[in-house]
Motif scaffolding. Structure first.
Motif, PDB file in Angstrom:
ATOM      1  N   THR A 163       6.117   0.491 -37.221  1.00  0.00           N
ATOM      2  CA  THR A 163       5.207  -0.568 -36.773  1.00  0.00           C
ATOM      3  C   THR A 163       5.630  -1.932 -37.299  1.00  0.00           C
ATOM      4  O   THR A 163       4.905  -2.913 -37.125  1.00  0.00           O
ATOM      5  CB  THR A 163       3.766  -0.263 -37.237  1.00  0.00           C
ATOM      6  N   ASP A 164       6.796  -1.995 -37.960  1.00  0.00           N
ATOM      7  CA  ASP A 164       7.304  -3.282 -38.442  1.00  0.00           C
ATOM      8  C   ASP A 164       8.357  -3.798 -37.464  1.00  0.00           C
ATOM      9  O   ASP A 164       8.290  -3.530 -36.282  1.00  0.00           O
ATOM     10  CB  ASP A 164       7.869  -3.147 -39.868  1.00  0.00           C
ATOM     11  N   GLY A 165       9.331  -4.538 -37.919  1.00  0.00           N
ATOM     12  CA  GLY A 165      10.340  -5.100 -37.032  1.00  0.00           C
ATOM     13  C   GLY A 165      11.574  -4.246 -36.838  1.00  0.00           C
ATOM     14  O   GLY A 165      12.637  -4.751 -36.429  1.00  0.00           O
ATOM     15  N   SER A 166      11.473  -2.955 -37.099  1.00  0.00           N
ATOM     16  CA  SER A 166      12.633  -2.065 -37.018  1.00  0.00           C
ATOM     17  C   SER A 166      13.252  -2.032 -35.624  1.00  0.00           C
ATOM     18  O   SER A 166      14.483  -2.016 -35.483  1.00  0.00           O
ATOM     19  CB  SER A 166      12.244  -0.647 -37.433  1.00  0.00           C
ATOM     20  N   ALA A 167      12.427  -2.016 -34.606  1.00  0.00           N
ATOM     21  CA  ALA A 167      12.942  -1.936 -33.230  1.00  0.00           C
ATOM     22  C   ALA A 167      13.824  -3.137 -32.910  1.00  0.00           C
ATOM     23  O   ALA A 167      14.863  -3.004 -32.250  1.00  0.00           O
ATOM     24  CB  ALA A 167      11.791  -1.824 -32.236  1.00  0.00           C
ATOM     25  N   GLN A 168      13.430  -4.306 -33.394  1.00  0.00           N
ATOM     26  CA  GLN A 168      14.218  -5.519 -33.145  1.00  0.00           C
ATOM     27  C   GLN A 168      15.554  -5.470 -33.905  1.00  0.00           C
ATOM     28  O   GLN A 168      16.582  -5.897 -33.384  1.00  0.00           O
ATOM     29  CB  GLN A 168      13.418  -6.760 -33.549  1.00  0.00           C
ATOM     30  N   VAL A 169      15.527  -4.945 -35.115  1.00  0.00           N
ATOM     31  CA  VAL A 169      16.771  -4.791 -35.880  1.00  0.00           C
ATOM     32  C   VAL A 169      17.728  -3.871 -35.133  1.00  0.00           C
ATOM     33  O   VAL A 169      18.917  -4.183 -34.955  1.00  0.00           O
ATOM     34  CB  VAL A 169      16.487  -4.228 -37.290  1.00  0.00           C
ATOM     35  N   ILE A 170      17.236  -2.763 -34.665  1.00  0.00           N
ATOM     36  CA  ILE A 170      18.069  -1.790 -33.955  1.00  0.00           C
ATOM     37  C   ILE A 170      18.623  -2.397 -32.673  1.00  0.00           C
ATOM     38  O   ILE A 170      19.814  -2.256 -32.363  1.00  0.00           O
ATOM     39  CB  ILE A 170      17.246  -0.521 -33.660  1.00  0.00           C
ATOM     40  N   GLU A 171      17.796  -3.106 -31.944  1.00  0.00           N
ATOM     41  CA  GLU A 171      18.228  -3.728 -30.686  1.00  0.00           C
ATOM     42  C   GLU A 171      19.351  -4.734 -30.911  1.00  0.00           C
ATOM     43  O   GLU A 171      20.248  -4.890 -30.073  1.00  0.00           O
ATOM     44  CB  GLU A 171      17.032  -4.414 -30.024  1.00  0.00           C
ATOM     45  N   SER A 172      19.351  -5.391 -32.052  1.00  0.00           N
ATOM     46  CA  SER A 172      20.346  -6.437 -32.315  1.00  0.00           C
ATOM     47  C   SER A 172      21.765  -5.889 -32.436  1.00  0.00           C
ATOM     48  O   SER A 172      22.732  -6.638 -32.332  1.00  0.00           O
ATOM     49  CB  SER A 172      19.982  -7.199 -33.595  1.00  0.00           C
ATOM     50  N   TYR A 173      21.911  -4.586 -32.648  1.00  0.00           N
ATOM     51  CA  TYR A 173      23.239  -3.992 -32.797  1.00  0.00           C
ATOM     52  C   TYR A 173      23.841  -3.548 -31.467  1.00  0.00           C
ATOM     53  O   TYR A 173      25.011  -3.143 -31.430  1.00  0.00           O
ATOM     54  CB  TYR A 173      23.187  -2.818 -33.779  1.00  0.00           C
ATOM     55  N   GLY A 174      23.086  -3.631 -30.403  1.00  0.00           N
ATOM     56  CA  GLY A 174      23.626  -3.328 -29.085  1.00  0.00           C
ATOM     57  C   GLY A 174      24.278  -1.966 -29.013  1.00  0.00           C
ATOM     58  O   GLY A 174      23.761  -0.973 -29.556  1.00  0.00           O
ATOM     59  N   ASP A 175      25.461  -1.906 -28.390  1.00  0.00           N
ATOM     60  CA  ASP A 175      26.142  -0.624 -28.192  1.00  0.00           C
ATOM     61  C   ASP A 175      27.016  -0.226 -29.384  1.00  0.00           C
ATOM     62  O   ASP A 175      27.785   0.734 -29.296  1.00  0.00           O
ATOM     63  CB  ASP A 175      26.974  -0.645 -26.912  1.00  0.00           C
ATOM     64  N   ARG A 176      26.889  -0.921 -30.504  1.00  0.00           N
ATOM     65  CA  ARG A 176      27.627  -0.520 -31.709  1.00  0.00           C
ATOM     66  C   ARG A 176      26.997   0.717 -32.349  1.00  0.00           C
ATOM     67  O   ARG A 176      27.629   1.379 -33.171  1.00  0.00           O
ATOM     68  CB  ARG A 176      27.659  -1.668 -32.711  1.00  0.00           C
ATOM     69  N   ILE A 177      25.763   1.014 -31.986  1.00  0.00           N
ATOM     70  CA  ILE A 177      25.059   2.187 -32.495  1.00  0.00           C
ATOM     71  C   ILE A 177      24.424   2.930 -31.325  1.00  0.00           C
ATOM     72  O   ILE A 177      24.367   2.414 -30.199  1.00  0.00           O
ATOM     73  CB  ILE A 177      23.964   1.801 -33.520  1.00  0.00           C
ATOM     74  N   ILE A 178      23.938   4.128 -31.603  1.00  0.00           N
ATOM     75  CA  ILE A 178      23.149   4.885 -30.626  1.00  0.00           C
ATOM     76  C   ILE A 178      21.697   4.789 -31.062  1.00  0.00           C
ATOM     77  O   ILE A 178      21.304   5.389 -32.075  1.00  0.00           O
ATOM     78  CB  ILE A 178      23.611   6.345 -30.566  1.00  0.00           C
ATOM     79  N   PRO A 179      20.877   4.019 -30.344  1.00  0.00           N
ATOM     80  CA  PRO A 179      19.487   3.845 -30.764  1.00  0.00           C
ATOM     81  C   PRO A 179      18.574   4.933 -30.191  1.00  0.00           C
ATOM     82  O   PRO A 179      18.701   5.317 -29.027  1.00  0.00           O
ATOM     83  CB  PRO A 179      19.127   2.477 -30.181  1.00  0.00           C
ATOM     84  N   LEU A 180      17.654   5.404 -30.996  1.00  0.00           N
ATOM     85  CA  LEU A 180      16.642   6.351 -30.539  1.00  0.00           C
ATOM     86  C   LEU A 180      15.285   5.858 -31.017  1.00  0.00           C
ATOM     87  O   LEU A 180      15.003   5.857 -32.216  1.00  0.00           O
ATOM     88  CB  LEU A 180      16.905   7.749 -31.100  1.00  0.00           C
ATOM     89  N   LEU A 181      14.451   5.437 -30.094  1.00  0.00           N
ATOM     90  CA  LEU A 181      13.105   4.974 -30.422  1.00  0.00           C
ATOM     91  C   LEU A 181      12.116   6.026 -29.938  1.00  0.00           C
ATOM     92  O   LEU A 181      12.093   6.362 -28.754  1.00  0.00           O
ATOM     93  CB  LEU A 181      12.811   3.624 -29.771  1.00  0.00           C
ATOM     94  N   LYS A 182      11.316   6.550 -30.853  1.00  0.00           N
ATOM     95  CA  LYS A 182      10.400   7.630 -30.524  1.00  0.00           C
ATOM     96  C   LYS A 182       9.059   7.429 -31.212  1.00  0.00           C
ATOM     97  O   LYS A 182       8.956   6.690 -32.194  1.00  0.00           O
ATOM     98  CB  LYS A 182      11.001   8.977 -30.951  1.00  0.00           C
ATOM     99  N   PRO A 183       8.003   8.074 -30.712  1.00  0.00           N
ATOM    100  CA  PRO A 183       6.722   8.023 -31.408  1.00  0.00           C
ATOM    101  C   PRO A 183       6.834   8.680 -32.778  1.00  0.00           C
ATOM    102  O   PRO A 183       7.687   9.535 -33.005  1.00  0.00           O
ATOM    103  CB  PRO A 183       5.788   8.836 -30.492  1.00  0.00           C
TER     104      PRO A 183
END
Length: 332
Positions: free
Chosen positions: A53-73
């Protein structure tokens, strides 16, 4: 200064690093960068955001395709690990808590240990404990040099603990989550984990992963500090003794129960973990707190129903023994 990884002409295994994150936006960039800066060339970094519920999603998004992002409940640690493993492609699976980090040479050393023998299915390393104010993106190079200069006598040991564990002996060489690496061969036996969240969100933890791994296969342990364990005021440190006992009891009871269900050949260690966990659970004033997916009383009754009368007697005696010991300890 770390050396670049030099291959000897053999095909390189892919390493999947699964970063588990829940509300650690302030720490997450360092964890991710420590994976992206590895000297080993074949790495996929999977970042699982478990309903932060903090700014984690924005941090993850900033790395683009350099990482594999998984956003889940939010589903707890086991649920996050399951999602990360399902998305992984690596021959080697390494785990990393979002508040910890790797030294640049860590994965190169881990790969070499895996490649040294065909029967190796796990590699456990160590991490240097560092205060959080000494960790930052701009401080990483000097921090790594400081850790490399620490007077640690490196020991590398190939361990076959299968017989001892099956006899009920708890291994004393298994470190915390961010020091664990597994072959895909053994990981496919361990995953998916029972997605049990419990009151703390961590009813199924690395205890469930590393215990069966050691009981089923051979591996390496190195005492070399190849990571950083961050000292900070996390959830566990802020609990009082009574709540720590409730959390510990839930973890051990759940782990013992599910090891018995999924790895019946490890019944002796599962029995010991369940008895120790249930004794600790009952010693807490929070034992009456109900959690549907980690009901310690129900797990004990089901376990007993699956056991013969002699095993039931052993379990009751073990619970009594551990409860007696707890009277003379401040925690567990």
């Amino acid at each position: 200064m770390e050396k670049e990884y030099v291959d000897e002409g053999r095909s390189l295994p892919l390493v999947s690093v699964i970063i588990m994150n829940y509300n650690y936006a302030e720490f997450l960039p360092v964890a991710i960068e420590s994976c992206l800066r590895q000297t080993y060339p074949k790495v996929e970094t999977i970042v699982v955001n478990d309903g932060s519920t903090d700014g984690s999603a924005q941090v993850i998004e900033s790395y683009g395709d350099r990482i594999i992002p998984l956003l889940k409940p939010n589903g707890g640690q086991a649920s996050a690990l399951n999602a990360g493993f399902a998305a992984s492609s690596g021959d080697i699976i390494c785990l990393l808590d979002a508040d910890d980090l790797f030294l640049p040479e860590r994965l190169a050393h881990v790969v070499e240990l895996f490649r040294s023998a065909s029967d190796v299915d796990w590699v456990f390393t160590e991490s240097a404990p560092i205060e959080t104010e000494d960790i930052g993106l701009e401080k990483l190079d000097s921090l790594f040099e400081t850790i490399r200069a620490m007077p640690v006598s490196e020991q590398i040991e190939k361990i076959d603990f299968r017989q001892q564990l099956r006899q009920g002996k708890i291994p004393g060489f298994t470190p915390s989550t961010s020091n664990l690496c597994f072959s895909r061969r053994i990981a496919e036996k361990l995953f998916p984990l029972p997605a049990i969240k419990g009151l703390s969100g961590m009813a199924i933890t690395d205890l469930y992963i590393k215990t069966p791994a050691v009981g089923l296969s051979v591996g390496y342990r190195t005492t070399r500090n190849l990571g950083v364990y961050r000292f900070h005021n996390n959830y566990y440190k802020n609990l009082n003794v009574d709540k720590k006992r409730r959390m510990f009891g839930e973890i051990y009871t759940t782990t013992g129960y599910w090891i018995k269900q999924n790895f019946p050949e490890l019944s002796k260690i599962s029995q010991k973990l369940l008895a120790k966990g249930y004794a600790t659970y009952r010693s807490s004033s929070h034992a009456s707190d109900y959690c549907a997916d980690a009901d310690c009383d129900q797990m004990l009754q089901t376990y007993l129903a699956q056991s013969n009368w002699l095993k039931r007697l052993e379990i009751y005696l073990m619970i009594a023994y551990y409860r007696f010991r707890l009277r003379f300890k401040s925690f567990v």
